[in-house]
Design a protein around this motif. Sequence first.
Motif, PDB file in Angstrom:
ATOM      1  N   GLU A  31       6.233   7.060  -6.795  1.00  0.00           N
ATOM      2  CA  GLU A  31       6.630   5.704  -7.191  1.00  0.00           C
ATOM      3  C   GLU A  31       7.036   4.851  -6.002  1.00  0.00           C
ATOM      4  OE1 GLU A  31       9.150   5.079 -10.589  1.00  0.00           O
ATOM      5  OE2 GLU A  31       8.399   6.899 -11.542  1.00  0.00           O
ATOM      6  N   ASP A  32       7.709   5.469  -5.016  1.00  0.00           N
ATOM      7  CA  ASP A  32       8.177   4.715  -3.851  1.00  0.00           C
ATOM      8  C   ASP A  32       7.279   4.927  -2.632  1.00  0.00           C
ATOM      9  OD1 ASP A  32       8.844   7.348  -3.499  1.00  0.00           O
ATOM     10  OD2 ASP A  32      10.898   6.959  -2.832  1.00  0.00           O
ATOM     11  N   TYR A  33       5.992   5.116  -2.872  1.00  0.00           N
ATOM     12  CA  TYR A  33       4.946   5.317  -1.866  1.00  0.00           C
ATOM     13  C   TYR A  33       5.031   4.255  -0.777  1.00  0.00           C
ATOM     14  CZ  TYR A  33      -0.160   6.125  -0.865  1.00  0.00           C
ATOM     15  OH  TYR A  33      -1.386   6.426  -0.345  1.00  0.00           O
ATOM     16  N   VAL A  34       4.993   4.686   0.469  1.00  0.00           N
ATOM     17  CA  VAL A  34       4.975   3.776   1.621  1.00  0.00           C
ATOM     18  C   VAL A  34       3.545   3.734   2.135  1.00  0.00           C
ATOM     19  CG1 VAL A  34       5.848   3.347   3.950  1.00  0.00           C
ATOM     20  CG2 VAL A  34       7.367   4.306   2.190  1.00  0.00           C
ATOM     21  N   ASN A  35       2.964   2.537   2.152  1.00  0.00           N
ATOM     22  CA  ASN A  35       1.562   2.381   2.515  1.00  0.00           C
ATOM     23  C   ASN A  35       1.453   1.552   3.785  1.00  0.00           C
ATOM     24  OD1 ASN A  35      -1.171   2.553   2.404  1.00  0.00           O
ATOM     25  ND2 ASN A  35      -1.394   1.550   0.433  1.00  0.00           N
ATOM     26  N   HIS A  36       1.006   2.167   4.866  1.00  0.00           N
ATOM     27  CA  HIS A  36       0.834   1.470   6.139  1.00  0.00           C
ATOM     28  C   HIS A  36      -0.567   0.872   6.190  1.00  0.00           C
ATOM     29  CE1 HIS A  36       4.591   3.235   7.564  1.00  0.00           C
ATOM     30  NE2 HIS A  36       4.179   4.371   7.023  1.00  0.00           N
ATOM     31  N   ASN A  37      -0.848  -0.032   5.274  1.00  0.00           N
ATOM     32  CA  ASN A  37      -2.145  -0.689   5.152  1.00  0.00           C
ATOM     33  C   ASN A  37      -1.864  -2.151   4.853  1.00  0.00           C
ATOM     34  OD1 ASN A  37      -4.391  -1.905   3.654  1.00  0.00           O
ATOM     35  ND2 ASN A  37      -5.316   0.116   3.629  1.00  0.00           N
ATOM     36  N   PRO A  38      -2.400  -3.091   5.651  1.00  0.00           N
ATOM     37  CA  PRO A  38      -2.071  -4.502   5.453  1.00  0.00           C
ATOM     38  C   PRO A  38      -2.589  -5.099   4.144  1.00  0.00           C
ATOM     39  CG  PRO A  38      -3.796  -4.274   7.101  1.00  0.00           C
ATOM     40  CD  PRO A  38      -3.329  -2.886   6.775  1.00  0.00           C
ATOM     41  N   PHE A  39      -3.510  -4.403   3.463  1.00  0.00           N
ATOM     42  CA  PHE A  39      -4.102  -4.935   2.241  1.00  0.00           C
ATOM     43  C   PHE A  39      -3.454  -4.403   0.969  1.00  0.00           C
ATOM     44  CE2 PHE A  39      -7.491  -5.035   5.448  1.00  0.00           C
ATOM     45  CZ  PHE A  39      -7.737  -6.404   5.478  1.00  0.00           C
ATOM     46  N   VAL A  40      -2.606  -3.367   1.111  1.00  0.00           N
ATOM     47  CA  VAL A  40      -2.023  -2.731  -0.070  1.00  0.00           C
ATOM     48  C   VAL A  40      -0.522  -2.587   0.146  1.00  0.00           C
ATOM     49  CG1 VAL A  40      -2.128  -0.784  -1.665  1.00  0.00           C
ATOM     50  CG2 VAL A  40      -4.169  -1.394  -0.327  1.00  0.00           C
ATOM     51  N   ALA A  41       0.252  -3.165  -0.753  1.00  0.00           N
ATOM     52  CA  ALA A  41       1.714  -3.104  -0.649  1.00  0.00           C
ATOM     53  C   ALA A  41       2.211  -1.691  -0.965  1.00  0.00           C
ATOM     54  CB  ALA A  41       2.351  -4.111  -1.611  1.00  0.00           C
ATOM     55  N   ASP A  42       3.469  -1.465  -0.677  1.00  0.00           N
ATOM     56  CA  ASP A  42       4.111  -0.194  -0.991  1.00  0.00           C
ATOM     57  C   ASP A  42       4.240  -0.019  -2.501  1.00  0.00           C
ATOM     58  OD1 ASP A  42       4.419   0.242   1.728  1.00  0.00           O
ATOM     59  OD2 ASP A  42       6.530  -0.315   1.758  1.00  0.00           O
ATOM     60  N   GLY A  43       4.373   1.228  -2.922  1.00  0.00           N
ATOM     61  CA  GLY A  43       4.658   1.547  -4.322  1.00  0.00           C
ATOM     62  C   GLY A  43       3.425   1.950  -5.102  1.00  0.00           C
ATOM     63  N   ARG A  44       3.678   2.745  -6.138  1.00  0.00           N
ATOM     64  CA  ARG A  44       2.603   3.235  -7.002  1.00  0.00           C
ATOM     65  C   ARG A  44       1.888   2.085  -7.708  1.00  0.00           C
ATOM     66  NH1 ARG A  44       4.505   7.283 -11.360  1.00  0.00           N
ATOM     67  NH2 ARG A  44       4.438   8.754  -9.646  1.00  0.00           N
ATOM     68  N   GLU A  45       2.659   1.126  -8.220  1.00  0.00           N
ATOM     69  CA  GLU A  45       2.036   0.044  -8.995  1.00  0.00           C
ATOM     70  C   GLU A  45       1.131  -0.823  -8.127  1.00  0.00           C
ATOM     71  OE1 GLU A  45       1.780   0.001 -12.248  1.00  0.00           O
ATOM     72  OE2 GLU A  45       2.945   1.847 -12.089  1.00  0.00           O
ATOM     73  N   ALA A  46       1.528  -1.088  -6.885  1.00  0.00           N
ATOM     74  CA  ALA A  46       0.673  -1.857  -5.973  1.00  0.00           C
ATOM     75  C   ALA A  46      -0.615  -1.084  -5.699  1.00  0.00           C
ATOM     76  CB  ALA A  46       1.414  -2.156  -4.681  1.00  0.00           C
ATOM     77  N   ASN A  47      -0.502   0.231  -5.588  1.00  0.00           N
ATOM     78  CA  ASN A  47      -1.668   1.070  -5.373  1.00  0.00           C
ATOM     79  C   ASN A  47      -2.606   0.987  -6.580  1.00  0.00           C
ATOM     80  OD1 ASN A  47      -3.009   4.034  -5.068  1.00  0.00           O
ATOM     81  ND2 ASN A  47      -2.234   3.301  -3.092  1.00  0.00           N
ATOM     82  N   ARG A  48      -2.038   1.070  -7.768  1.00  0.00           N
ATOM     83  CA  ARG A  48      -2.838   0.963  -9.005  1.00  0.00           C
ATOM     84  C   ARG A  48      -3.557  -0.396  -9.057  1.00  0.00           C
ATOM     85  NH1 ARG A  48      -1.291   3.792 -13.356  1.00  0.00           N
ATOM     86  NH2 ARG A  48       0.888   3.602 -12.764  1.00  0.00           N
ATOM     87  N   GLN A  49      -2.842  -1.464  -8.720  1.00  0.00           N
ATOM     88  CA  GLN A  49      -3.437  -2.807  -8.752  1.00  0.00           C
ATOM     89  C   GLN A  49      -4.575  -2.930  -7.747  1.00  0.00           C
ATOM     90  OE1 GLN A  49      -0.156  -5.516  -8.227  1.00  0.00           O
ATOM     91  NE2 GLN A  49       0.802  -4.876 -10.144  1.00  0.00           N
ATOM     92  N   PHE A  50      -4.381  -2.358  -6.544  1.00  0.00           N
ATOM     93  CA  PHE A  50      -5.452  -2.413  -5.548  1.00  0.00           C
ATOM     94  C   PHE A  50      -6.702  -1.715  -6.067  1.00  0.00           C
ATOM     95  CE2 PHE A  50      -7.975  -0.345  -2.309  1.00  0.00           C
ATOM     96  CZ  PHE A  50      -8.391  -1.447  -1.575  1.00  0.00           C
ATOM     97  N   TRP A  51      -6.542  -0.497  -6.597  1.00  0.00           N
ATOM     98  CA  TRP A  51      -7.716   0.247  -7.051  1.00  0.00           C
ATOM     99  C   TRP A  51      -8.384  -0.434  -8.236  1.00  0.00           C
ATOM    100  CZ3 TRP A  51      -9.930   2.744  -3.582  1.00  0.00           C
ATOM    101  CH2 TRP A  51      -9.219   3.413  -2.604  1.00  0.00           C
ATOM    102  N   THR A  52      -7.613  -1.062  -9.106  1.00  0.00           N
ATOM    103  CA  THR A  52      -8.204  -1.815 -10.215  1.00  0.00           C
ATOM    104  C   THR A  52      -9.115  -2.911  -9.669  1.00  0.00           C
ATOM    105  OG1 THR A  52      -6.333  -1.325 -11.657  1.00  0.00           O
ATOM    106  CG2 THR A  52      -7.680  -3.248 -12.228  1.00  0.00           C
ATOM    107  N   ALA A  53      -8.641  -3.657  -8.672  1.00  0.00           N
ATOM    108  CA  ALA A  53      -9.448  -4.715  -8.061  1.00  0.00           C
ATOM    109  C   ALA A  53     -10.655  -4.136  -7.316  1.00  0.00           C
ATOM    110  CB  ALA A  53      -8.584  -5.549  -7.119  1.00  0.00           C
TER     111      ALA A  53
END
Length: 144
Positions: A31-53
């Motif tokens: 849930e508190d995933y840290v993502n060192h990627n400028p296109f994807v914010a931190d967190g599980r939900e941001a990851n889910r939103q990126f993959w949906t797009a």
Amino acid sequence: MDGTPAQQLAETYLAMLNTHDPDLVDRFVAEDYVNHNPFVADGREANRQFWTAFFTALPDLSATMEDLVISGDRVVGRFVYRGTHTGEFLGIPASGNSVEMRSIDIWRVADAMFVEHWDELNLMQLFQQMGALPPLGAGSEGQP
């Protein structure tokens, strides 16, 4: 799935890519995933939103895992993604072009989940394939 818990996380990531099911992030992204990627914010939900797009932009996406290396709390995977750019992606309108993206992903594992992520992507080539950037050397024909 066979293999170590870390290998199972990587295989679940690959399954998410090939089934186009962003809800599978619940099984490998903390849930508190840290993502060192400028296109994807931190967190599980941001990851889910990126993959949906991503799946909307490339609805026929297929992915392969070329390499997987596990050492301590780190998982390193090398992936190839192929699809047709038929939807908007990061503000780039659909081109209808076939695209291939490569990544090297590094995850840190804690409590049987990916908790941190770094990646290297061939984004310049991807954006060229999508028509957002000119190919290298464009306009240099006939130049000494």
